[in-house]
Design a protein around this motif. Structure first.
Motif, PDB file in Angstrom:
ATOM      1  N   PHE A  75       0.495   3.444   6.965  1.00 53.48           N
ATOM      2  CA  PHE A  75      -0.867   3.439   6.426  1.00 53.48           C
ATOM      3  C   PHE A  75      -1.813   2.670   7.347  1.00 53.48           C
ATOM      4  O   PHE A  75      -2.950   3.100   7.584  1.00 53.48           O
ATOM      5  CB  PHE A  75      -0.864   2.807   5.030  1.00 53.48           C
ATOM      6  CG  PHE A  75      -2.230   2.592   4.462  1.00 53.48           C
ATOM      7  CD1 PHE A  75      -2.989   3.660   4.012  1.00 53.48           C
ATOM      8  CD2 PHE A  75      -2.770   1.313   4.394  1.00 53.48           C
ATOM      9  CE1 PHE A  75      -4.260   3.468   3.502  1.00 53.48           C
ATOM     10  CE2 PHE A  75      -4.042   1.102   3.871  1.00 53.48           C
ATOM     11  CZ  PHE A  75      -4.791   2.188   3.430  1.00 53.48           C
ATOM     12  N   PHE A 331       0.390  11.163   5.747  1.00 52.94           N
ATOM     13  CA  PHE A 331       1.486  10.257   5.397  1.00 52.94           C
ATOM     14  C   PHE A 331       2.710  10.534   6.262  1.00 52.94           C
ATOM     15  O   PHE A 331       3.316   9.615   6.831  1.00 52.94           O
ATOM     16  CB  PHE A 331       1.829  10.401   3.917  1.00 52.94           C
ATOM     17  CG  PHE A 331       3.176   9.839   3.539  1.00 52.94           C
ATOM     18  CD1 PHE A 331       3.404   8.468   3.553  1.00 52.94           C
ATOM     19  CD2 PHE A 331       4.223  10.683   3.187  1.00 52.94           C
ATOM     20  CE1 PHE A 331       4.652   7.943   3.218  1.00 52.94           C
ATOM     21  CE2 PHE A 331       5.468  10.169   2.846  1.00 52.94           C
ATOM     22  CZ  PHE A 331       5.684   8.804   2.869  1.00 52.94           C
ATOM     23  N   TRP A 348       2.267   3.730   0.554  1.00 52.27           N
ATOM     24  CA  TRP A 348       1.085   4.337   1.180  1.00 52.27           C
ATOM     25  C   TRP A 348      -0.024   4.492   0.135  1.00 52.27           C
ATOM     26  O   TRP A 348      -1.186   4.168   0.385  1.00 52.27           O
ATOM     27  CB  TRP A 348       1.470   5.681   1.768  1.00 52.27           C
ATOM     28  CG  TRP A 348       0.367   6.469   2.401  1.00 52.27           C
ATOM     29  CD1 TRP A 348      -0.652   7.126   1.758  1.00 52.27           C
ATOM     30  CD2 TRP A 348       0.148   6.697   3.795  1.00 52.27           C
ATOM     31  NE1 TRP A 348      -1.467   7.756   2.659  1.00 52.27           N
ATOM     32  CE2 TRP A 348      -1.010   7.509   3.922  1.00 52.27           C
ATOM     33  CE3 TRP A 348       0.827   6.321   4.957  1.00 52.27           C
ATOM     34  CZ2 TRP A 348      -1.493   7.941   5.150  1.00 52.27           C
ATOM     35  CZ3 TRP A 348       0.341   6.746   6.183  1.00 52.27           C
ATOM     36  CH2 TRP A 348      -0.807   7.537   6.286  1.00 52.27           C
TER      37      TRP A 348
END
Length: 442
Positions: A75, A331, A348
């Motif tokens: 992230f 992601f 995330w």
């Protein structure tokens, strides 16, 4: 012609505006031209530091919640590629809680003095939150350390005023001191099983090593039993149990002609149960059930053909649906497909919630005065969060469990969507959450 002349200046203005924003983010200034300030612990002119605390190295299951760390690191790469948060680069500090209460407390203390917030917390032994809520901010005020966890097993963390779990636990904190607490349990998949298979009964396997961990499973199992999936076997099993411990469990299932089985332990428990069932020739089970902990490629690689037909339900989209969801694509790209698991994607999502809270605080107070108090206030008001469509809509601000889920099944060595059938969607019917009253805390 007039229309073209009208559009071109707007396009140029947009280009100049984006360039100004990008330059501001690179130089540590706000768009207005004022220099960013070191407004809080963990926030400098050019950086925002966050901590991620997780049980990784331990004697029970090495690498247990490493996915949460991988998710937050991914992230950070993602947001920094896009200019960071509030014009600052996101920097991640990792604290290994080592599956211990001491490790958890040490991680909180260290993060309090160094980081703006904890994001992606996945520690089973956060049973003392005095350092979490007592954390002092830069102004010397006891504001607390903002905490955005993936997993909360202990009631004190579940009900912490500074914690906002991305996947809120079933406990209704308003009832935590009542004679019987209220728990809000997800039963959506149970409705599906009963509609498809009519009558079911079978084995419910609870975690034995930690009372708080067991109590997180009790409301779900109780709710399913009240819906009609009756227990033939109710048993506690240690996370360290070898396959031989499952021998008598399967024997009892065979005697009862059980048609259902679910373990509330890590995916490895389900693998052991399925292998033992295959060894003993148990063929009556119609539903092998498991929640998000089984959405792990290791379930398939370790279980092989023995875990075929395994049901797994999650509050997030399957990884295979990156074509339907841009955030899923990001992601997988920044975390790495080889590191993607159920804990990574929730970590995330916790990062995205933290980002939304910071940006809300900035919109209200400016980027030069971000404080923990401002971000905590902003967090409480974010009530319809879906992490860019990665998770079902969740009232994180009010800590209410989501009714949304996706049901998958292992078919041909792959996780395949079962219901709802349309990729990129969730079943979010309100009936999926039912209230259960139980006395588990006292």
């Amino acid at each position: 012609m007039h229309q073209q002349w009208g559009i071109r200046p707007l396009r140029l203005l947009s280009v100049f505006t984006l360039a100004a924003v990008a330059a501001a983010m690179m130089t540590g200034t706000s768009v207005s031209g004022a220099a960013n300030q070191s407004s809080e612990v963990g926030i400098s002119e050019k950086e925002i530091r966050i901590g991620v605390m997780a049980d990784v190295e331990n004697a029970f299951q090495p690498g247990l919640f490493k996915g949460s760390v991988d998710g937050i690191n991914g992230f950070a790469k993602y947001v920094n590629k896009r200019g960071g948060i509030a014009g600052r680069k996101l920097v991640v500090d990792f604290y290994d809680s080592n599956l211990s209460a001491e490790g958890s407390r040490n991680g909180i203390v260290r993060a309090c003095s160094k980081d703006f917030a904890l994001v992606g917390t996945t520690s089973l032994f956060v049973n003392n939150i005095s350092d979490l809520v007592g954390c002092v901010d830069k102004a010397g005020l006891t504001t607390g350390l903002p905490d955005y966890p993936v997993l909360t097993s202990e009631p004190v963390q579940q009900c912490s005023p500074v914690s906002y779990p991305i996947n809120p636990p079933p406990l209704d904190c308003a009832t935590k001191d009542a004679a019987e607490e209220t728990y809000r349990a997800q039963v959506g998949p149970a409705y599906y099983y009963l509609k498809k298979f009519k009558k079911l009964s079978g084995a419910y396997i609870y975690p034995a090593d930690l009372k708080a961990a067991k109590n997180t499973q009790v409301p779900y199992f109780t709710a399913q039993q009240k819906l009609g999936i009756k227990p033939d076997v109710d048993v506690d099993v240690s996370a360290l149990a070898p396959q031989s411990v499952y021998t008598p469990i399967v024997q009892r299932m065979k005697s009862a002609n059980s048609t259902y089985a679910r373990s509330g332990l890590a995916y490895s428990s389900t693998v052991s149960l399925r292998k033992e069932a295959k060894l003993q020739g148990l063929k009556s089970v119609k539903v092998w059930d498991c929640s998000l902990q089984c959405y792990d490629q290791s379930l398939i690689s370790d279980g092989g053909a023995d875990v075929e037909s395994q049901y797994v339900y999650t509050p997030f989209l399957p990884f295979e649906e990156k074509k339907q969801n841009l955030m899923m694509k990001n992601f997988l790209k920044y975390t790495g497909s080889d590191k993607a698991d159920g804990f990574a994607i929730q970590s995330w999502a916790a990062g995205l919630f933290f980002k939304a809270a910071v940006e809300k605080a900035v919109a209200e107070n400016g980027s030069n005065s971000i404080t923990r108090a401002d971000v905590l206030n902003a967090s409480a008001s974010i009530n319809r969060f879906n992490a860019g469509g990665l998770i079902g809509e969740t009232n994180v601000g009010m800590r209410e469990p989501t009714p949304c889920y996706v049901l998958l099944q292992v078919k041909g060595g792959k996780f395949v969507r079962v219901t709802p059938s349309k990729p990129g969607t969730f079943n979010c019917q309100s009936k999926n959450i039912v209230d259960i009253k139980q006395s588990l805390i006292g």
